[in-house]
Write an enzyme that holds these catalytic residues in place. Structure first.
Site, PDB file in Angstrom:
ATOM      1  N   LYS A   1       0.755  -1.302  -0.046  1.00 52.62           N
ATOM      2  CA  LYS A   1       0.104   0.149  -0.007  1.00 52.62           C
ATOM      3  C   LYS A   1       0.727   1.186   0.035  1.00 52.62           C
ATOM      4  CE  LYS A   1      -2.033   2.627   2.874  1.00 52.62           C
ATOM      5  NZ  LYS A   1      -1.995   3.756   2.058  1.00 52.62           N
TER       6      LYS A   1
ATOM      7  N   GLU B   1      10.030   1.596  10.344  1.00 49.63           N
ATOM      8  CA  GLU B   1      11.043   2.661  10.254  1.00 49.63           C
ATOM      9  C   GLU B   1      10.400   3.855  10.587  1.00 49.63           C
ATOM     10  OE1 GLU B   1      14.135   2.288  10.043  1.00 49.63           O
ATOM     11  OE2 GLU B   1      14.444   0.203   9.078  1.00 49.63           O
TER      12      GLU B   1
ATOM     13  N   CYS C   1      13.211  11.330   6.627  1.00 52.77           N
ATOM     14  CA  CYS C   1      13.044  10.892   8.167  1.00 52.77           C
ATOM     15  C   CYS C   1      14.547  11.063   8.790  1.00 52.77           C
ATOM     16  CB  CYS C   1      13.074   9.446   8.361  1.00 52.77           C
ATOM     17  SG  CYS C   1      13.941   8.382   7.241  1.00 52.77           S
TER      18      CYS C   1
ATOM     19  N   GLU D   1       8.986  16.097  15.966  1.00 47.59           N
ATOM     20  CA  GLU D   1       9.250  15.900  14.683  1.00 47.59           C
ATOM     21  C   GLU D   1       8.408  16.884  13.661  1.00 47.59           C
ATOM     22  OE1 GLU D   1       8.173  12.742  12.093  1.00 47.59           O
ATOM     23  OE2 GLU D   1      10.296  12.377  11.224  1.00 47.59           O
TER      24      GLU D   1
HETATM   25  P1  NAD Z   1       2.067   8.165   7.804  1.00 49.70           P
HETATM   26  O1  NAD Z   1       2.376   7.365   9.137  1.00 49.70           O
HETATM   27  O2  NAD Z   1       0.999   9.099   8.023  1.00 49.70           O
HETATM   28  O3  NAD Z   1       1.633   7.161   6.526  1.00 49.70           O
HETATM   29  C1  NAD Z   1       2.582   5.961   6.128  1.00 49.70           C
HETATM   30  C2  NAD Z   1       1.552   5.128   5.518  1.00 49.70           C
HETATM   31  O4  NAD Z   1       0.801   4.528   6.518  1.00 49.70           O
HETATM   32  C3  NAD Z   1       0.558   5.544   4.564  1.00 49.70           C
HETATM   33  O5  NAD Z   1       0.719   4.608   3.559  1.00 49.70           O
HETATM   34  C4  NAD Z   1      -0.761   5.429   5.212  1.00 49.70           C
HETATM   35  O6  NAD Z   1      -1.825   5.651   4.184  1.00 49.70           O
HETATM   36  C5  NAD Z   1      -0.544   4.501   6.013  1.00 49.70           C
HETATM   37  N1  NAD Z   1      -1.343   4.466   7.436  1.00 49.70           N
HETATM   38  C6  NAD Z   1      -1.627   5.575   8.112  1.00 49.70           C
HETATM   39  N2  NAD Z   1      -2.588   4.993   9.154  1.00 49.70           N
HETATM   40  C7  NAD Z   1      -2.525   3.628   9.124  1.00 49.70           C
HETATM   41  C8  NAD Z   1      -3.157   2.882   9.932  1.00 49.70           C
HETATM   42  N3  NAD Z   1      -3.887   3.274  11.110  1.00 49.70           N
HETATM   43  N4  NAD Z   1      -2.973   1.479   9.586  1.00 49.70           N
HETATM   44  C9  NAD Z   1      -2.167   1.101   8.541  1.00 49.70           C
HETATM   45  N5  NAD Z   1      -1.566   2.021   7.657  1.00 49.70           N
HETATM   46  C10 NAD Z   1      -1.934   3.278   7.857  1.00 49.70           C
HETATM   47  O7  NAD Z   1       3.507   8.677   7.412  1.00 49.70           O
HETATM   48  P2  NAD Z   1       3.657   9.769   6.339  1.00 49.70           P
HETATM   49  O8  NAD Z   1       3.226  10.981   6.689  1.00 49.70           O
HETATM   50  O9  NAD Z   1       3.144   9.001   4.925  1.00 49.70           O
HETATM   51  O10 NAD Z   1       5.310   9.668   6.336  1.00 49.70           O
HETATM   52  C11 NAD Z   1       6.180  10.740   7.101  1.00 49.70           C
HETATM   53  C12 NAD Z   1       6.642   9.881   8.396  1.00 49.70           C
HETATM   54  O11 NAD Z   1       7.507   8.866   7.780  1.00 49.70           O
HETATM   55  C13 NAD Z   1       7.373  10.732   9.123  1.00 49.70           C
HETATM   56  O12 NAD Z   1       7.387  10.571  10.501  1.00 49.70           O
HETATM   57  C14 NAD Z   1       8.896  10.280   8.518  1.00 49.70           C
HETATM   58  O13 NAD Z   1      10.026  10.462   9.654  1.00 49.70           O
HETATM   59  C15 NAD Z   1       8.462   8.785   8.518  1.00 49.70           C
HETATM   60  N6  NAD Z   1       9.729   8.062   7.788  1.00 49.70           N
HETATM   61  C16 NAD Z   1      10.485   7.347   8.416  1.00 49.70           C
HETATM   62  C17 NAD Z   1      11.477   6.815   7.467  1.00 49.70           C
HETATM   63  C18 NAD Z   1      12.589   5.719   8.287  1.00 49.70           C
HETATM   64  O14 NAD Z   1      13.240   5.130   7.502  1.00 49.70           O
HETATM   65  N7  NAD Z   1      12.782   5.741   9.678  1.00 49.70           N
HETATM   66  C19 NAD Z   1      11.571   7.037   6.400  1.00 49.70           C
HETATM   67  C20 NAD Z   1      10.652   7.911   5.617  1.00 49.70           C
HETATM   68  C21 NAD Z   1       9.695   8.492   6.449  1.00 49.70           C
END
Ligand code: NAD
Length: 498
Positions: free
Chosen positions: A191, A267, A301, A402
């Site tokens: 997804k 992550e 991130c 963050e």
């Molecule tokens: P997000 O958590 O809002 O969404 C990520 C994914 O999870 C999306 O596909 C979303 O639809 C899905 N999702 C959201 N709620 C869910 C639930 N309850 N159940 C299942 N799936 C769900 O994150 P984002 O806003 O897309 O990305 C930004 C975040 O990602 C930042 O916090 C960033 O630090 C983190 N990030 C971490 C890394 C790493 O390697 N540590 C890398 C990139 C981004």
């Protein structure tokens, strides 16, 4: 609506309709949501949202591919050939992938051409190479009766893996999970983020063209809580979940996955610190911090959001960083050289909330802090100014939480112990950077920082064999090299008395 050709994309009102990919063909629904460009608010595609019944069908297709289809009996050589064909397929459509990633994110073309799409290709090639050369653990054991035993470890796929990806580096982060999952012989339900569905849909076409059997790669579009994301994490037929995204989402996924005691790889977020010692080259450090704070509009991130500068260098460093931030201002920079937009209006509202909060909490705004004005269609986009603050206390929200935008706070420090205490005092633990020309100090300080990654005099330099991940709210487990293969396979130890 239902799809016919596995590789054909539909169109509606002159725009592509991004379909779900289940059991080797596209499936469409009437439940469409818009894919919006953050550059100017234009709709660039329609996205067919999947539902729980489609998730269920995708799980059954994946299981079938493993248990009855060819993939379950595939040899390493066959999977390596598939991974290489996928890499070649992306490469053959390189400019199309670049355009799709830019349509979704508005990120600059240089970043997309040199990082996003090439790393997507490299991820498939890297895991093809790794799985080819992977050996197996074995031990000769002395037993009490003077005989011996041979222990050796076999690997099998985990099964059906749920892959949930974020929007900031869409193809790069999705393929970073897909490639090892497929290399180990799993089937996946992927997804992508609802904000960035485009390159994942092109990837489904590439998978089909590369001959990946139906059911091995399934793609489902939709949202998180109460939608497809949650349906994947709650489905009893999913054997493991790998997720990159926000820490709070990680908590929700842990709850959803708890009844099945599913293996999780997370992550998550970061609030990454950088330390600049007075012996560092100020221009080199300012270049490096500008890159680590403002690349991809700060939506990385690993981005630096907290900078600690040894007091004798503090004022010079702040001015050097200000010049670099101002040069990246989207309204003032030369065409193609400024930062792009944030991902969405909603995310901009969050980032601007922090810009206001910093001022209320007493920050001095060194530069930025607002919204650029263009006088053209980009005024409907999600741009913000790159921003540098000083003067906040360590417990301010903008220093602890963050933000995920093009912003950092710079504070002075006096001693090594003091700065280490401040850098480590964080709910997160993903990455840190140390800028110094003192070799002994570099090793001493790096070894005391509580993060998954510490860079010295550089940032974002990655060897894909090394462990990648964070501690505390920044994640669970590590990806990269053998760590990825460990997550995507189950081991059995076989002990033979000799
Ligand atoms: P997000 O958590 O809002 O969404 C990520 C994914 O999870 C999306 O596909 C979303 O639809 C899905 N999702 C959201 N709620 C869910 C639930 N309850 N159940 C299942 N799936 C769900 O994150 P984002 O806003 O897309 O990305 C930004 C975040 O990602 C930042 O916090 C960033 O630090 C983190 N990030 C971490 C890394 C790493 O390697 N540590 C890398 C990139 C981004």
């Amino acid at each position: 609506m239902s799809g016919h050709s596995p590789t054909q994309m539909r169109h509606l009102d002159g725009l592509p309709v991004l379909g779900n990919f289940i059991d080797g063909h596209f499936e469409y629904t009437d439940d469409l949501f818009p894919d919006i460009s953050p550059v100017d608010g234009r709709v660039v595609a329609h996205v067919a949202q999947a539902d729980a019944a489609m998730v269920d069908r995708a799980v059954r297709a994946a299981r079938h591919a493993l248990e009855a289809g060819a993939w379950g009996r595939s040899t390493v050589a066959e999977r390596v050939a598939a991974l290489r064909a996928i890499a070649g397929g992306i490469e053959a459509r390189f400019e199309e992938f670049v355009a799709a990633e830019i349509a979704d994110t508005g990120k600059d073309i240089h970043h997309t051409r040199t990082i996003d799409i090439p790393r997507g290709i490299a991820n498939f090639r890297f895991f093809a190479d790794l799985i080819t050369t992977m050996g197996s653990e074995s031990y000769h054991t002395d037993t009490a009766d003077g005989m011996g035993a041979l222990n050796y470890v076999t690997r099998r796929p985990v099964g059906v893996v749920g892959v949930i990806a974020p929007w900031n580096l869409p193809l790069l982060l999705l393929s970073w999970k897909l490639a090892p999952a497929l290399a180990c012989g799993n089937a996946v339900l992927a997804k992508p983020s609802e904000e960035t569905p485009y390159t994942a849909t092109l990837l489904a076409q590439v998978m089909a063209d590369a001959g990946v059997p139906p059911g091995v790669f399934n793609l489902l579009h939709g949202f998180g809580a109460g939608s497809v994301g949650e349906a994947i994490t709650r489905h009893p037929g999913i054997d493991a979940i790998t997720f990159t995204g926000e820490s709070a989402t990680g908590t929700a996924i842990m709850h959803a996955a708890a009844p099945g005691v599913k293996p999780l790889s997370f992550e998550l977020g970061g609030k990454n610190g950088a330390i600049v010692f007075a012996d560092a080259d100020v221009d080199e450090a300012a270049d490096g911090i500008a890159r680590s704070a403002f690349s991809n509009c700060g939506q990385v991130c690993l981005a630096t959001e907290r900078v600690y500068v040894e007091r004798p260098l503090f004022s010079r460093f702040v001015q050097a960083l200000r010049l670099r931030a101002e040069a990246l201002s989207p309204a003032r920079a030369a065409p193609g050289s400024g930062i792009g937009p944030l991902i969405s209006q909603a995310h901009r509202a969050k980032v601007l909330g922090y810009y206001d909060r910093a001022v209320r909490d007493g920050a001095e705004v060194v530069c930025g802090g607002g919204v650029p004005r263009f006088g053209d269609a980009r005024d409907s986009g999600a741009f913000v100014e790159p921003t540098v603050w000083t003067g906040l206390p360590d417990d301010a929200a903008c220093v602890r939480e963050e933000i995920f935008g093009p912003v950092c706070h710079v504070a002075p420090f006096d001693t090594e112990d003091e700065v280490l205490g401040r850098v480590n005092d964080s709910p997160y633990g993903l990455a840190a950077v140390v800028w110094t020309n003192d070799l002994r100090r570099a090793h001493r300080v790096a070894g005391r920082i509580e993060t998954g990654i510490v860079w010295v005099n550089t940032w974002f330099l990655r060897d894909l064999r090394t462990p990648f991940g964070g501690i505390r709210l920044s994640g669970i487990g590590r990806e990269g090299g053998m760590r990825s293969l460990d997550f995507y396979s189950e081991t059995t130890n076989i002990c033979i008395k000799l």
